[in-house]
Design a protein around this motif. Structure first.
Motif, PDB file in Angstrom:
ATOM      1  N   GLU A 190      89.774 107.457  -9.404  1.00  0.00           N
ATOM      2  CA  GLU A 190      90.236 107.463  -8.109  1.00  0.00           C
ATOM      3  C   GLU A 190      90.832 108.869  -7.790  1.00  0.00           C
ATOM      4  O   GLU A 190      90.584 109.480  -6.827  1.00  0.00           O
ATOM      5  CB  GLU A 190      91.241 106.179  -7.806  1.00  0.00           C
ATOM      6  CG  GLU A 190      90.677 104.724  -7.282  1.00  0.00           C
ATOM      7  CD  GLU A 190      91.652 104.235  -6.736  1.00  0.00           C
ATOM      8  OE1 GLU A 190      92.601 104.565  -6.049  1.00  0.00           O
ATOM      9  OE2 GLU A 190      91.365 102.870  -6.978  1.00  0.00           O
ATOM     10  N   MET A 191      91.447 109.552  -9.005  1.00  0.00           N
ATOM     11  CA  MET A 191      92.240 110.828  -8.799  1.00  0.00           C
ATOM     12  C   MET A 191      91.089 111.652  -8.408  1.00  0.00           C
ATOM     13  O   MET A 191      91.188 112.731  -7.745  1.00  0.00           O
ATOM     14  CB  MET A 191      93.017 111.101  -9.744  1.00  0.00           C
ATOM     15  CG  MET A 191      94.515 110.134  -9.716  1.00  0.00           C
ATOM     16  SD  MET A 191      95.428 110.375 -11.057  1.00  0.00           S
ATOM     17  CE  MET A 191      97.042 109.634 -10.398  1.00  0.00           C
ATOM     18  N   ALA A 192      89.979 111.666  -9.763  1.00  0.00           N
ATOM     19  CA  ALA A 192      89.055 112.545  -9.955  1.00  0.00           C
ATOM     20  C   ALA A 192      88.133 112.434  -8.562  1.00  0.00           C
ATOM     21  O   ALA A 192      87.588 113.551  -8.037  1.00  0.00           O
ATOM     22  CB  ALA A 192      88.161 112.382 -11.119  1.00  0.00           C
ATOM     23  N   LEU A 193      87.939 111.580  -8.197  1.00  0.00           N
ATOM     24  CA  LEU A 193      86.663 111.411  -6.833  1.00  0.00           C
ATOM     25  C   LEU A 193      87.425 111.644  -5.454  1.00  0.00           C
ATOM     26  O   LEU A 193      86.741 111.697  -4.424  1.00  0.00           O
ATOM     27  CB  LEU A 193      86.106 109.958  -7.043  1.00  0.00           C
ATOM     28  CG  LEU A 193      85.399 109.629  -8.210  1.00  0.00           C
ATOM     29  CD1 LEU A 193      84.688 108.257  -8.225  1.00  0.00           C
ATOM     30  CD2 LEU A 193      84.165 110.660  -8.254  1.00  0.00           C
ATOM     31  N   GLY A 194      88.870 111.880  -5.415  1.00  0.00           N
ATOM     32  CA  GLY A 194      89.455 112.131  -4.391  1.00  0.00           C
ATOM     33  C   GLY A 194      89.771 110.768  -3.395  1.00  0.00           C
ATOM     34  O   GLY A 194      89.829 110.953  -2.271  1.00  0.00           O
ATOM     35  N   LYS A 195      89.433 109.601  -3.762  1.00  0.00           N
ATOM     36  CA  LYS A 195      89.506 108.368  -3.135  1.00  0.00           C
ATOM     37  C   LYS A 195      90.871 108.336  -2.711  1.00  0.00           C
ATOM     38  O   LYS A 195      91.223 107.552  -1.533  1.00  0.00           O
ATOM     39  CB  LYS A 195      89.024 107.292  -3.709  1.00  0.00           C
ATOM     40  CG  LYS A 195      87.531 107.184  -4.003  1.00  0.00           C
ATOM     41  CD  LYS A 195      87.021 105.841  -4.938  1.00  0.00           C
ATOM     42  CE  LYS A 195      85.450 105.907  -5.042  1.00  0.00           C
ATOM     43  NZ  LYS A 195      85.215 104.670  -5.805  1.00  0.00           N
TER      44      LYS A 195
END
Length: 316
Positions: free
Chosen positions: A306-311
């Motif tokens: 979630e952090m990496a994908l910007g969700k």
């Protein structure tokens, strides 16, 4: 107007005083000693006591000197003056004219950073304060020792760099062997067990689980921190309120899965102790199943995704 004939002008030479005459007219010098001691507790205590005894006797046996203090810092802090509180205290007293001379065993004890060493020696020299290096038999006020001090400071710094490289090599070998350092004093959820292995602290582990659950439920890091603070909870170690940065460190710490990733950062300069994130410049070591987990790998990985994908963009 009275005119004076040029032929009447004469020069009177005032001969220099002998060292004994100067000594007799001068006040007693306020003499301090500076030393660095081992970081090992027992060795540090005996070394410090030995040096106090040595310098107390040396200064006390000179009728022209009076004790101005003995200052000692741990050896590990030798590369930067800003990390040596006793050294800085001594320098402040010098600027307040409470010290006239500093005795130290050697140049490497005074400073292992060439820039620091020369800066403080020059500052003290400008104040008329001598630094006496016993091993090198140098008094910074007696002769022009700039070049000699520069060369010796470079040798001292090179020695420090060599020690730092040896320490770094030892740490990397320890990593290769799967030895995992655990920051128990600051890491929420674990303590050192009787077998020296990580042991879960149940009440702290519940807070960790709650933080992950809150985040996966869509709560922002700031809101999570506010929720914990509202409960009267404080961070482990210094007992300060929770902040976003603390929550983020917990959410990105793989040790909560029972694994440990080693050498995530490395020191780039032994003098400044500047560290840099390891982006592949050095090998990293993943020790899997090192200790009992608090968070499942599935939940941990979901948080990282979630952090990496910007969700979670708006709720960070």
């Amino acid at each position: 107007m009275i005119a004076t004939a040029q032929n009447d002008m004469r020069i009177v030479v005032i001969p220099p005083k002998s060292r004994e005459e100067i000594r007799q007219t001068e006040r007693r010098l306020k003499v301090a000693a500076y030393c660095r001691v081992s970081t090992d507790q027992e060795e540090q205590e005996s070394s410090y006591e030995a040096q106090i005894s040595y310098y107390t006797e040396k200064i006390g046996n000179n009728a022209d000197w009076q004790m101005a203090g003995i200052f000692a810092d741990e050896g590990i802090t030798g590369t930067q003056a800003k990390k040596r509180p006793e050294f800085l205290k001594m320098i402040r007293l010098c600027r307040q004219r409470k010290i006239d001379m500093i005795l130290t065993k050697s140049l490497s004890r005074f400073a292992r950073n060439t820039v620091d060493s020369l800066k403080y020696i020059r500052d003290l020299k400008a104040l008329g304060i001598a630094v006496v290096f016993e091993k090198e038999n140098i008094n910074t006020l007696e002769t022009d020792t700039e070049m000699m001090l520069t060369i010796m400071s470079c040798f001292a710094q090179a020695e420090s760099e060599s020690i730092s490289k040896n320490v770094s090599w030892g740490i990397r070998q320890s990593f290769k062997n799967g030895n995992v350092p655990m920051q128990y004093a600051r890491m929420l959820g674990y303590r050192k067990g009787d077998d020296d292995r990580p042991e879960i602290v149940p009440e702290e582990a519940e807070i960790v689980k709650e933080i992950y659950r809150f985040y996966l439920d869509g709560m922002s890091m700031n809101l999570i921190a506010d929720r914990l603070n509202a409960k009267g909870l404080t961070t482990k170690g210094n007992g300060s309120p929770y902040r976003k940065a603390v929550i983020q460190r917990i959410l990105t710490n793989e040790k909560y899965t029972g694994d440990a990733l080693l050498q995530k950062t490395y020191v780039t300069d032994c003098i400044t102790k500047k560290t840099r994130k390891n982006n592949g410049e050095l090998p990293m070591y993943l020790v899997k199943n090192h200790h009992e987990p608090i968070i499942s790998r599935a939940d941990f990985n979901q948080v990282q995704e979630e952090m990496a994908l910007g969700k979670a963009g708006d709720r960070r």
